[in-house]
Scaffold this motif. Sequence first.
Motif, mmCIF file in Angstrom:
data_model
loop_
_atom_site.group_PDB
_atom_site.id
_atom_site.type_symbol
_atom_site.label_atom_id
_atom_site.label_comp_id
_atom_site.label_asym_id
_atom_site.label_seq_id
_atom_site.Cartn_x
_atom_site.Cartn_y
_atom_site.Cartn_z
ATOM 1 N N PRO A 1 -35.010 -8.172 14.423
ATOM 2 C CA PRO A 1 -33.682 -8.387 14.092
ATOM 3 C C PRO A 1 -33.156 -9.881 14.061
ATOM 4 N N VAL A 2 -32.430 -10.175 13.198
ATOM 5 C CA VAL A 2 -32.002 -11.818 13.277
ATOM 6 C C VAL A 2 -30.569 -11.805 13.993
ATOM 7 N N ALA A 3 -29.956 -10.874 14.113
ATOM 8 C CA ALA A 3 -28.591 -11.040 14.823
ATOM 9 C C ALA A 3 -28.125 -10.094 15.589
ATOM 10 N N ILE A 4 -27.364 -10.330 16.549
ATOM 11 C CA ILE A 4 -26.533 -9.226 17.619
ATOM 12 C C ILE A 4 -25.121 -9.486 17.225
ATOM 13 N N GLN A 5 -24.512 -8.140 17.180
ATOM 14 C CA GLN A 5 -22.981 -8.287 16.996
ATOM 15 C C GLN A 5 -22.688 -7.555 18.442
ATOM 16 N N PRO A 6 -22.040 -8.412 19.327
ATOM 17 C CA PRO A 6 -21.367 -7.942 20.719
ATOM 18 C C PRO A 6 -19.939 -8.087 20.787
ATOM 19 N N HIS A 7 -19.547 -7.525 21.772
ATOM 20 C CA HIS A 7 -18.114 -7.805 22.003
ATOM 21 C C HIS A 7 -18.095 -9.199 22.801
ATOM 22 N N TYR A 8 -17.082 -10.236 22.510
ATOM 23 C CA TYR A 8 -17.302 -11.415 23.000
ATOM 24 C C TYR A 8 -15.996 -12.429 22.530
ATOM 25 N N ASN A 9 -15.436 -12.851 23.596
ATOM 26 C CA ASN A 9 -13.935 -13.550 23.306
ATOM 27 C C ASN A 9 -13.623 -14.345 24.626
ATOM 28 N N LEU A 10 -12.453 -15.029 24.714
ATOM 29 C CA LEU A 10 -12.127 -15.793 25.869
ATOM 30 C C LEU A 10 -11.728 -14.883 27.001
ATOM 31 N N VAL A 11 -11.531 -13.511 26.777
ATOM 32 C CA VAL A 11 -11.262 -12.948 27.923
ATOM 33 C C VAL A 11 -12.307 -11.687 28.160
ATOM 34 N N HIS A 12 -13.483 -11.842 27.483
ATOM 35 C CA HIS A 12 -14.412 -10.844 27.464
ATOM 36 C C HIS A 12 -15.837 -11.779 27.302
ATOM 37 N N ARG A 13 -16.137 -12.210 28.448
ATOM 38 C CA ARG A 13 -17.334 -13.191 28.435
ATOM 39 C C ARG A 13 -18.661 -12.687 29.217
ATOM 40 N N GLU A 14 -18.725 -11.336 29.365
ATOM 41 C CA GLU A 14 -19.842 -10.804 30.053
ATOM 42 C C GLU A 14 -21.058 -11.057 29.081
ATOM 43 N N THR A 15 -20.898 -10.972 27.771
ATOM 44 C CA THR A 15 -22.153 -11.369 26.949
ATOM 45 C C THR A 15 -22.849 -12.678 27.435
ATOM 46 N N GLU A 16 -22.222 -13.456 28.115
ATOM 47 C CA GLU A 16 -22.836 -14.812 28.371
ATOM 48 C C GLU A 16 -24.073 -14.483 29.381
ATOM 49 N N THR A 17 -23.948 -13.596 30.127
ATOM 50 C CA THR A 17 -24.948 -13.307 31.320
ATOM 51 C C THR A 17 -25.875 -12.383 30.832
ATOM 52 N N ASP A 18 -25.978 -11.543 29.880
ATOM 53 C CA ASP A 18 -26.907 -10.750 29.338
ATOM 54 C C ASP A 18 -27.510 -10.754 27.819
ATOM 55 N N ILE A 19 -26.575 -10.899 26.999
ATOM 56 C CA ILE A 19 -26.894 -10.666 25.471
ATOM 57 C C ILE A 19 -27.093 -12.246 25.113
ATOM 58 N N VAL A 20 -26.658 -13.267 25.411
ATOM 59 C CA VAL A 20 -26.916 -14.590 25.194
ATOM 60 C C VAL A 20 -28.377 -15.149 25.524
ATOM 61 N N PRO A 21 -28.754 -14.745 26.694
ATOM 62 C CA PRO A 21 -30.134 -15.221 26.786
ATOM 63 C C PRO A 21 -31.082 -14.263 26.021
ATOM 64 N N VAL A 22 -30.781 -13.287 25.538
ATOM 65 C CA VAL A 22 -31.564 -12.397 24.828
ATOM 66 C C VAL A 22 -31.637 -13.218 23.407
ATOM 67 N N ALA A 23 -30.502 -13.664 22.826
ATOM 68 C CA ALA A 23 -30.588 -14.344 21.731
ATOM 69 C C ALA A 23 -31.119 -15.440 21.592
ATOM 70 N N GLU A 24 -31.170 -16.113 22.875
ATOM 71 C CA GLU A 24 -31.892 -17.627 22.948
ATOM 72 C C GLU A 24 -33.348 -17.375 22.833
ATOM 73 N N GLU A 25 -33.718 -16.163 23.673
ATOM 74 C CA GLU A 25 -35.299 -15.967 23.731
ATOM 75 C C GLU A 25 -35.612 -15.670 22.343
ATOM 76 N N TYR A 26 -35.149 -15.054 21.550
ATOM 77 C CA TYR A 26 -35.817 -14.522 20.388
ATOM 78 C C TYR A 26 -35.316 -15.063 18.947
ATOM 79 N N GLY A 27 -34.407 -16.429 19.239
ATOM 80 C CA GLY A 27 -34.016 -16.910 18.214
ATOM 81 C C GLY A 27 -32.857 -16.299 17.361
#
Length: 318
Positions: free
Chosen positions: A173-199
């Motif tokens: 996969p080249v992309a991830i579509q998560p729920h992410y905005n200024l009042v919902h930032r949990e993505t930063e702790t789990d999904i963002v690291p995965v995206a960074e790891e796999y480009g």
Amino acid sequence: MTRIGHSELDVFPLALGGNVFGWTADRDESFAILDAFHAGGGNFIDTADSYSAWVDGHEGGESERIIGAWLADRRPDGVVVATKVSQHPQFRGLGAANVRAAAEASLERLGVESIDLYYAHFDDPETPLEETVAAFGQLVSDGLVRDTAVSNYSADRIREWVRIARELGVPEPVAIQPHYNLVHRETETDIVPVAEEYGMSLVPYFALAKGFLTGKYRSTDADADGHTSPRAEAAARYATPQGLQILEVLERVGDAHGVSMASAALAWLRAKPTVAAPIASASKVSQVADLLAGATTDLTADEVAELDAVSEWTPADM
């Protein structure tokens, strides 16, 4: 323009959400919205085969059909269309046969030879992941899909998908579509690291928190702001004292750039690591300008930091 992950998809840094097409925006208004978005430089459209099956009398696929009709009528250059599988009433789940049949149905509705970006919309625990990954890989091999992606998957399941893809020798996969905005930032702790790891790139949905970050909803009582729709009720849940503090800073940042709060919220999201293009929709053509501005406004490092600081909070049960 921005590149999605390790793909060759070069897109405008904001995706126009197609969830409203055929629902709160009829065919003519949808065409006008798409025209305005494309005229402003937009080339990235996000939809799903299930939009808008939740509406009485709809069966799913309404959004894809409108987008397909617009593509056929306007014949625009360089448009990238993303769609999804697993939630259409006739094509639920991610079994191999279903994935294939759903992709073929989407291709017919869109009137294209290949889907640019194809998402697994929601994880399917009833189907072995190996079967799903192989099915998506086969779609790419057969030319029905250019690139694959995942939406609403946990970090562990994304890692597992990548592991299986590498074992099978199929595209990751080249992309991830998560729920992410200024009042919902949990993505930063789990999904963002995965995206960074796999480009991989993030293409976040609910970028404007169901409309809350437009500033229209400033009371937890949706009726108090004169809005009584389900969308208003959902947005109003964020209008707590902490949420209103976010709006205050967002308004000040937007004013500094001469743009709306919505534009500033999209600009903040674009500034976050791995985010390629937030998704935002417009049910009226008059709303498109704010989306375009959100894709072209660059916040300063200090502004991003200030918004980071004020939004280090997550409302309960959101």
